[in-house]
Design an enzyme around this catalytic site. Structure first.
Site, PDB file in Angstrom:
ATOM      1  N   PHE A 133       1.059  -1.158  -0.161  1.00  0.00           N
ATOM      2  CA  PHE A 133       0.098  -0.476   0.004  1.00  0.00           C
ATOM      3  C   PHE A 133       0.453   1.314  -0.306  1.00  0.00           C
ATOM      4  O   PHE A 133       1.379   1.224   1.113  1.00  0.00           O
ATOM      5  CB  PHE A 133      -0.659   0.177   1.551  1.00  0.00           C
ATOM      6  CG  PHE A 133      -1.999   1.261   1.311  1.00  0.00           C
ATOM      7  CD1 PHE A 133      -2.788   0.979   0.416  1.00  0.00           C
ATOM      8  CD2 PHE A 133      -1.576   2.241   2.444  1.00  0.00           C
ATOM      9  CE1 PHE A 133      -3.179   2.376   0.376  1.00  0.00           C
ATOM     10  CE2 PHE A 133      -2.221   3.642   1.777  1.00  0.00           C
ATOM     11  CZ  PHE A 133      -3.442   3.611   1.614  1.00  0.00           C
ATOM     12  N   ASP A 218       9.653   2.922   0.844  1.00  0.00           N
ATOM     13  CA  ASP A 218       8.509   3.862   1.364  1.00  0.00           C
ATOM     14  C   ASP A 218       8.464   3.009   2.859  1.00  0.00           C
ATOM     15  O   ASP A 218       8.103   1.837   3.438  1.00  0.00           O
ATOM     16  CB  ASP A 218       6.670   3.242   0.670  1.00  0.00           C
ATOM     17  CG  ASP A 218       5.664   3.618   1.469  1.00  0.00           C
ATOM     18  OD1 ASP A 218       5.940   4.226   2.798  1.00  0.00           O
ATOM     19  OD2 ASP A 218       4.969   3.334   0.692  1.00  0.00           O
ATOM     20  N   LYS A 251       3.068  10.253   7.871  1.00  0.00           N
ATOM     21  CA  LYS A 251       2.281   9.529   9.622  1.00  0.00           C
ATOM     22  C   LYS A 251       3.349   9.668  10.446  1.00  0.00           C
ATOM     23  O   LYS A 251       2.806  11.207  11.117  1.00  0.00           O
ATOM     24  CB  LYS A 251       2.631   7.705   9.488  1.00  0.00           C
ATOM     25  CG  LYS A 251       1.276   7.277   8.494  1.00  0.00           C
ATOM     26  CD  LYS A 251       1.393   5.393   8.181  1.00  0.00           C
ATOM     27  CE  LYS A 251       0.007   5.939   7.532  1.00  0.00           C
ATOM     28  NZ  LYS A 251      -1.206   5.970   7.245  1.00  0.00           N
TER      29      LYS A 251
END
Length: 400
Positions: A133, A218, A251
């Site tokens: 994702f 990522d 995040k």
């Protein structure tokens, strides 16, 4: 009608139905606790999807945002600010490499910037993984494997080959002289905290080097102390030391204030040139001040060590009941595979009993609590966990 229902009704009448009905309407938070609109208290073991690194309302974060907003709130990227420059320098120092940073507002935007950066190599082929994702914008979505996310918006940009996650041989076979980049999560997040075999990232680096491709990691979910080190690819329990060309972050970086970063390292730092990309809000001084406060607090409070220590304790607690088949863990990032496909029911029962959890699949749970989680918090969950799983196993009226 209670306050919770009133807010749900107003939500349904005013917001697009992209997420379905909200599980709760939350009103306030403190530390690892949140309270809903009716005043009920919950222990937050979800952390805003690995965002609230310092929990809720941490004084250092509140102070940094307040002081910066009182000083200088926004200037656009025609100008630079001290927090922007200082944060870029700090991230490069933590990564231990020469490079350059492009700030964004989210992980999706960071990945979109990285996607465009790979195009500057003159190649268009990318290798990503099943279960990955990377975001919901068109470019990031092209790298996200889940068919339900992709199908409504195809055709998506790019020539992307998906390979099984953790399979070094399959990855190496997919990389060619036409490959611009391999994009990997050091630990898969949306898939439910899936830890690859040791040596997987090293094999990816070798495959990239053999064909002149970029290695793009990522770290949107795994970065900023989540796994017990600043970045998951630096964690010796997960991987040998590996050199990345691109690292994307978000995040936990802002601790709840929206910020992301696309970091180009080595030659990849020079691929994006004036006019190639832009953002109005990315790198604004308030978000950068928040991120600096998060980094300072993680260091000052020893939260890297606490993430590693408490993560082991949390994994042991989660794994103990018989309903749990297996656990993957990297610091305070824990995934649990259940014997039954009742993860959604487990989440519902936990919420009823005052704990916020997350299910990522029919039988998969993901835990990503604040790095400030305390042992009393963990003990409270430990005392309740077996009962939650037992109650989730019981038939419901819907089953009748």
């Amino acid at each position: 009608m209670n306050d919770q229902q009133q807010w749900r009704d107003r939500y349904a009448g005013a917001l697009m139905n992209t997420f379905g009905p909200p599980r709760l309407v939350l009103a306030r938070g403190s530390g690892a606790r949140v309270w809903d609109a009716d005043g009920k208290e919950y222990l937050d073991l979800f952390g805003g999807i690995a965002v609230n690194a310092l929990g809720h309302g941490h004084p250092a974060l509140v102070r940094a945002v307040t002081e910066q907003l009182e000083t200088l709130g926004h200037v656009s990227n025609f100008f630079a600010t001290e927090p922007q420059v200082a944060l870029a320098e700090r991230l490069l120092a933590l990564l231990g490499a020469e490079g350059r940073v492009f700030f964004t507002n989210s992980g999706t935007e960071a990945n979109e910037a990285a996607f465009k950066l790979t195009r500057r190599t003159g190649r268009t082929h990318l290798v990503a993984t099943e279960g990955a994702f990377h975001g919901r914008t068109m470019g990031a979505l092209a790298l996200t494997a889940k068919e339900a996310y992709r199908a409504p918006f195809e055709p998506l940009p790019g020539h992307v080959t998906f390979v099984p996650y953790g399979d070094s041989a399959a990855l190496a076979a997919a990389v060619t002289d036409e490959t611009a980049a391999v994009v990997l999560e050091p630990v898969q997040g949306e898939a439910g905290v899936v830890v690859p075999p040791h040596g997987y990232l090293t094999a990816a680096r070798e495959a990239c080097d053999a064909h002149g491709a970029l290695l793009w990691l990522d770290e949107v979910q795994t970065g900023i102390g989540r796994t017990g080190t600043w970045f998951a690819h630096q964690n010796p329990a997960l991987s040998e030391p590996v050199r990345a060309d691109v690292v994307t972050l978000a995040k936990g970086l802002g601790g709840g204030i929206p910020i992301g970063a696309c970091v180009g390292l080595g030659e990849a730092a020079t691929l994006l040139e004036p006019g190639n990309h832009g953002t109005t809000f990315g790198g604004n001084p308030v978000a950068c001040a928040a991120a600096l406060a998060v980094l300072d607090t993680i260091e000052a409070e020893g939260l890297l060590e606490e993430s590693a220590r408490l993560g082991k304790l949390l994994a042991d607690v989660v794994e103990e009941p018989e309903q749990v088949v297996s656990v993957d863990a990297a610091g305070l990032f824990v995934g649990a595979q259940l014997a039954a496909d009742n993860a959604a029911r487990v989440v519902a029962v936990a919420q009823e009993r005052g704990f916020l959890l997350n299910n990522t699949g029919p039988g998969r749970l993901r835990f990503a609590p604040p790095l400030t989680l305390g042992e009393p918090d963990l003990q409270e969950f430990a005392d309740a966990w077996a009962g939650i799983l037992g109650a989730a196993d019981q038939p419901t009226t819907e089953d009748a």
